[in-house]
Design an enzyme around this catalytic site. Sequence first.
Site, PDB file in Angstrom:
ATOM      1  N   ASP A 382       0.856  -1.171   0.000  1.00  0.00           N
ATOM      2  CA  ASP A 382       0.000   0.000   0.000  1.00  0.00           C
ATOM      3  C   ASP A 382       0.905   1.238   0.000  1.00  0.00           C
ATOM      4  OD1 ASP A 382      -2.344   1.586   0.310  1.00  0.00           O
ATOM      5  OD2 ASP A 382      -1.977   1.705   2.454  1.00  0.00           O
ATOM      6  N   PHE A 516     -12.124  19.013  -7.839  1.00  0.00           N
ATOM      7  CA  PHE A 516     -11.126  18.145  -8.464  1.00  0.00           C
ATOM      8  C   PHE A 516     -11.767  16.820  -8.869  1.00  0.00           C
ATOM      9  CE2 PHE A 516      -8.109  14.679  -8.305  1.00  0.00           C
ATOM     10  CZ  PHE A 516      -7.015  15.174  -9.001  1.00  0.00           C
ATOM     11  N   LYS A 539      -5.499  25.187 -10.026  1.00  0.00           N
ATOM     12  CA  LYS A 539      -4.275  24.434  -9.748  1.00  0.00           C
ATOM     13  C   LYS A 539      -4.512  22.982 -10.142  1.00  0.00           C
ATOM     14  CE  LYS A 539      -5.369  23.225  -4.946  1.00  0.00           C
ATOM     15  NZ  LYS A 539      -5.064  23.438  -3.529  1.00  0.00           N
ATOM     16  N   GLY A 651      -5.273   3.295  -3.313  1.00  0.00           N
ATOM     17  CA  GLY A 651      -6.515   3.953  -3.699  1.00  0.00           C
ATOM     18  C   GLY A 651      -6.312   5.420  -3.990  1.00  0.00           C
TER      19      GLY A 651
END
EC number: 7.6.2.1
Length: 1060
Positions: A382, A516, A539, A651
């Site tokens: 991970d 986003f 950004k 993830g």
Amino acid sequence: MLRRRLNLLFGGDEKRVDSRTIYVGHRPGPATEAFIPPKFCDNRIVSSKYTVWNFLPKNLFEQFRRIANFYFLIIFLVQVIVDTPTSPVTSGLPLFFVITVTAIKQGYEDWLRHKADNEVNKYPVIVLEDGRKESEKIKVGDIVEVMEDETFPCDLILLQSSRDDDTCFVTTASLDGESNHKTHYTVPDTEKDLQSLSATIECEQPQPDLYKYVLSLRLVWATLKNTKKIYGVAVYTGMETKMALNYQGKSQKRSAVEKSINAFLLVYLCILISKAVVCTTLKYVWQSQFGQDEPWYNQKTQKEKDTYVYLKMFTDFLSFMVLFNFIIPVSMYVTVEMQKFLGSFFITWDKDFFDPEIQEGALVNTSDLNEELGQVEYVFTDKTGTLTQNNMEFIECCIDGFQYKNTDSMSELDGFCEKEELFLRALCLCHTVQVKEAGPDEIDEIDGVQVDGLAAGLSQPDEERGFIASSPDEVALVKGAMKHGFTFLGLENKTMKIRNWQNDTEIYELLHVLNFDPVRRRMSVIVRNKSGETLLFCKGADSSIFPRVRPEEVDRIRMHVERNATDGYRTLCVAYKQLSPEEYAVADAGLRDARLALQDREEKLMVVYNQVETEMSLIGATAVEDRLQEEAAETMEALQGAGMKVWVLTGDKMETAKSTCYACRLFQRGTELLELTVRTLEDGGRKPFNLVVCVSLRSWSNSNQEYGFIIDGATLSLVMNPSPDANSSRYKNLFLQICQNCTAVLCCRMAPLQKAQIVKLVKNSKGSPITLSIGDGANDVSMILEAHVGIGIKGKEGRQAVRNSDYAIPKLKHLKKLLLAHGHLYYVRIAHLVQYFFYKNLCFILPQFLYQFFCGYSQQPLYDAAYLTMYNICFTSMPILAYSLLEQHIAIEILLDNATLYREIAKNAMLRWGPFLYWTVLGIYQGLLFFFGVRYLFSNPALQDNGQVFGNWSYGTIVFTVLVFTVTLKLALDTRHWTWINHFVIWGSLAFYVFFSFFWGGIIWPFLRQQRLYFVFANMLSSVSAWLVIILLILLSLLPDILLVVLRKPRGPHARKVLL
């Protein structure tokens, strides 16, 4: 009204069948509706394997799946039923000991899992209807109260919050290692009095996708933050929660060594059967000759000879099987179990694994896999909380082509230039950060660093201000701007306030937030200042921003961005645009219409976003460091140097994960990245299969080029679960071949079950490589359970990964020693143990087989029953156990400094058929030497000074003495790391054999019907010829090993011996 709104929000559809109806607070709807209380599972979490009721049958079933255990059970039953030459005790006692020791060990380990489950299930919670009760008694529909810093006991839908804006903040550190705060909202128009609330929820049936859930769903094991308390209704409980559905059920993990043992056992079983068949056949051939079947004075009639002839042959075959059954080393399983159990304590006791921060060391949950630590070929890790600390720090920025370090001053004493001010304003305005008012002693919960003193000249309230955001890098940018004099003061009623370097407060009206998303890879805000100017600040990733600004501006920034990305920093580009009233009016109308759309809302918003975010001006770029775990890069380099392939399964977003891979040196400067993501699919307009073929051709085109491969969860689902008309096997095979040709693989935006799918795909590929998964969150549990070896990181929050892992370590850096030192030594030790057991039992039983040719195939034992029973249990067990626990054929420091040594034992090198054949040939050579060497001695009719001759029990005792001394001294020759324990057990075992032989043969035992060894051992040692033959045969037997040690040339800078 509320019911209609809940149905709308949570996917309620009258035509939908695959859904569940939940009655909030267990209150039925209107009287006109029939109320049938639905049945759902309780809230118990179960990670254990056994219960009190099924432990005995289930454990016995698993143990008798082992070939040796099942074989000795059959042999024991044969000895009980059929008249055999040896007592049933000789097989039954060792078998009972093996089964008992193994059951106690596995029962103890499962008791620890029960104990961990009870800590969760017995945790007290408050339910609105019933008051305080245990977590496991929560039912679907209960309204649960959760206080600040408590974890959610089940999946909840948020009904009410103590905050005025009906929001709450949640961290998911125990799920995925991310400590950032996520904002969630209550269901609108909910009654304040929840005691009288009557409502139903129509929601989907439990499904495992963490990234697809109904609005305001709180996941189990998430933690409430910065909110005094919330009330939520339980929708999924126990093993139906999203995290539990991502939990792979516990299965019995079997090591590669155990599989090798079973293969060797089959070979020795074939040898055993062959011996029994040969002896049975030759017995009846020999007895068919006249006068050989019985003495002349007691001859049988032909009728007696022909009666039950086949039954007699079968019972004779079984008797020979029992006589030779000691070639199958059942006691080896006892020794292996003890070696694994006791050896695991060396991991627990290792002081290098102790972490002073959490005051804990390593933990072993399953000791059955110690040797697998030395065979790992693929490491799946991970990212957040494992490779990184999820602790962001603003490092530097680039404004209009000029680089500014975090410690540098951006301007002279006369102030900032226009571009610098604009850049810092953008950092203060383009985000979704919220201000948290904290006490003077509280610390910032984002990265554990106090906000106090970050910016000189701040007033006392500003010094106490902390920040909350859904992304920790946003907080890092706001703090970076604060260090240079621009402070974000907060958002209130759509008004953003910042304090500039001159200590003046600037006010901006927040008009729109363009959130986003992973496809656009950027976010924007539209604000209006006091003078009425409408500004857009944006950004995002360089690949997303550069095409939307002027090319001449890009050239000044690109070099800095590429250098920062190569250094492993997370880079973001910052741009702005001044909107005319007409442009803003069009954008505003488009955004409002898109947000009100009931169909294709996301697509319509995307179109408006793309229209607004064009023709911008590039201001600069930022570099934020996601701090790596201590020695993370060195650990990854060592693993790759040891021949392991490292895959990062996360993830997180692709850009973030890619930066981490560069920082960890998984991706090097010269590594060419092959990308297979949703963005590449959309940009190329190609089908996944065509893109996979294209990428695979590129990966094979240049054998000298190092490649890295990047794939996201959405594309992986297309590869793993293609449409029915596609050739699914080609998808998976090509994908796997691409990954295996790459030095490192990055899989981003992965759901927990997808992580397990990847591990399973590699685990079941050609060659069945040994896999290891390491993670720190509950979303890593599935891949930890799927891999051959699962490692949990003991994080500050959440222990789900630790509870379900095979081994747990405090920090990632400890993985290096766990594999390269402990894993290497465990494998060498147990491989030598296995080969040694087969070898010494072949030496033991081969003279017994040869003896049948000289005793008329009468099934006469060569050894006394006491020797048969105690050979494996007492005389030869302790030296090999001590060796398998303490041996260090190479010093630990050398193993850690030379990672390539790990490759020498890779792919089960010491338990292949070549080394097995060497040990088998050695056992045959020594067994023949023992028997025929003693037989040559017995060619002299008088061996004692008084002229008396030795009998058959003296013959067997001399053979057994040579045997015990030879196999024990053979182990002494193989030992490289001597301790006082090795000396004690080796020389003590030999002394014990001599003492036992004198003691057993020197006393008349009243409970024995016949005493075969009475004074046999003492008489044997009174013969000089016997002494001479014993010493000579021991030397001749050990001669091959002595020559091997003398003639073998040392390899490498350190003289060492890698055992066969």
